[in-house]
Design an enzyme around this catalytic site. Structure first.
Site, short mmCIF file in Angstrom:
data_model
loop_
_atom_site.label_atom_id
_atom_site.label_comp_id
_atom_site.label_asym_id
_atom_site.label_seq_id
_atom_site.Cartn_x
_atom_site.Cartn_y
_atom_site.Cartn_z
N ASP A 1 -52.81 -21.76 19.48
CA ASP A 1 -52.24 -22.42 20.66
C ASP A 1 -50.75 -22.13 20.80
O ASP A 1 -50.28 -21.80 21.88
CB ASP A 1 -52.49 -23.94 20.62
N ASP B 1 -44.74 -21.13 16.66
CA ASP B 1 -43.43 -21.77 16.63
C ASP B 1 -42.60 -21.10 15.52
O ASP B 1 -42.02 -20.05 15.74
CB ASP B 1 -43.65 -23.27 16.38
N THR C 1 -47.53 -20.91 10.03
CA THR C 1 -48.98 -21.11 10.00
C THR C 1 -49.71 -19.78 10.16
O THR C 1 -50.60 -19.44 9.37
CB THR C 1 -49.40 -22.06 11.14
N LEU C 2 -49.31 -19.02 11.18
CA LEU C 2 -50.00 -17.76 11.43
C LEU C 2 -49.76 -16.76 10.31
O LEU C 2 -50.64 -15.98 9.97
CB LEU C 2 -49.57 -17.17 12.77
P1 IMP Z 1 -45.70 -22.92 13.24
O1 IMP Z 1 -46.35 -22.79 11.90
O2 IMP Z 1 -44.34 -23.54 13.16
O3 IMP Z 1 -45.69 -21.61 14.03
O4 IMP Z 1 -46.52 -24.00 14.03
C1 IMP Z 1 -47.61 -23.69 14.69
C2 IMP Z 1 -48.49 -24.90 14.90
O5 IMP Z 1 -47.78 -26.11 15.17
C3 IMP Z 1 -49.30 -24.60 16.13
O6 IMP Z 1 -50.53 -24.00 15.79
C4 IMP Z 1 -49.48 -25.96 16.76
O7 IMP Z 1 -50.69 -26.54 16.35
C5 IMP Z 1 -48.32 -26.78 16.29
N1 IMP Z 1 -47.32 -26.83 17.38
C6 IMP Z 1 -46.17 -26.14 17.46
N2 IMP Z 1 -45.51 -26.40 18.58
C7 IMP Z 1 -46.28 -27.29 19.27
C8 IMP Z 1 -46.14 -27.94 20.55
O8 IMP Z 1 -45.16 -27.77 21.30
N3 IMP Z 1 -47.16 -28.76 20.91
C9 IMP Z 1 -48.26 -28.98 20.13
N4 IMP Z 1 -48.42 -28.38 18.93
C10 IMP Z 1 -47.45 -27.54 18.50
MG MG Z 2 -52.27 -25.12 15.65
#
Ligand code: IMP
Ligand code: MG
Length: 170
Positions: A92, A95, A99-100
């Site tokens: 989705d 950020d 996670t990815l």
């Molecule tokens: P990352 O590991 O920081 O890239 O975070 C990714 C995960 O955080 C995404 O898969 C989302 O599930 C959650 N996330 C990040 N930003 C948002 C947002 O603005 N709204 C809802 N979920 C978010």
């Molecule tokens: Mg997610």
């Protein structure tokens, strides 16, 4: 707490149709395996798979974040083997990318034929690790987004559009 819609339902549908057409061209003659990240990407992947004109398979992975945020573990693994498959990982929001990065590394170790990332939203300003994104719906500014499957503490997933939420979850 919910602000203005960032992207309304017709705008999302139009962009998903474009991504589906692009994926259909890129995977002509192939049978990609879509792997959605639970739970926020389920709405997106459900629409995306209907916009793809080549035969697809669909599976899901769930990840758990723990500790200060950089601890990540698989909570639910994919059931379909990824070896020798053309995998499209559907998320989705990218950020920080942490996670990815974890999920991509986990899947790469299983020797897929190819692995591409498709994300509905990309927030590049907050990126900590480099992630190659092949398909991207929309770039978003530094606001927390809800709706269309995305939640704020479990709320707002059912909204058909994408909205800016006034605050970030703690
Ligand atoms: P990352 O590991 O920081 O890239 O975070 C990714 C995960 O955080 C995404 O898969 C989302 O599930 C959650 N996330 C990040 N930003 C948002 C947002 O603005 N709204 C809802 N979920 C978010
Ligand atoms: Mg997610």
């Amino acid at each position: 707490m919910i602000g203005e819609p960032l992207f309304d339902a017709p705008t999302i549908a139009g962009r998903v149709a474009e991504l589906g057409a692009q994926i259909s061209r890129d995977y002509a003659g192939k049978k990609p395996l879509l792997i959605g990240l639970m739970s926020a990407a389920t709405t997106f992947v459900a629409d995306l798979i209907r916009a793809i004109g080549v035969p697809c398979q669909l599976d899901f992975i769930a990840v758990n974040q723990f500790g200060d945020g950089d601890g990540i573990a698989l909570e639910k693994d994919a059931a379909i083997p990824v070896r020798d498959r053309d995998v499209i990982l559907v998320d989705d929001t990218v950020d920080t990318g942490l996670t990815l990065q974890y999920v991509v590394k986990t899947l790469q170790e299983r020797a897929p034929a190819s692995l591409a990332v498709c994300t509905l939203l990309d927030r590049p300003h907050r990126r900590i690790v480099d992630i190659e994104i092949k398909y991207r719906g929309f770039e978003v500014p530094d606001v927390f987004v809800v709706g269309y499957g995305l939640d704020y503490r479990g709320r707002y997933r059912e909204l058909p559009a994408l909205y800016a939420h006034g605050t970030w979850p703690a």
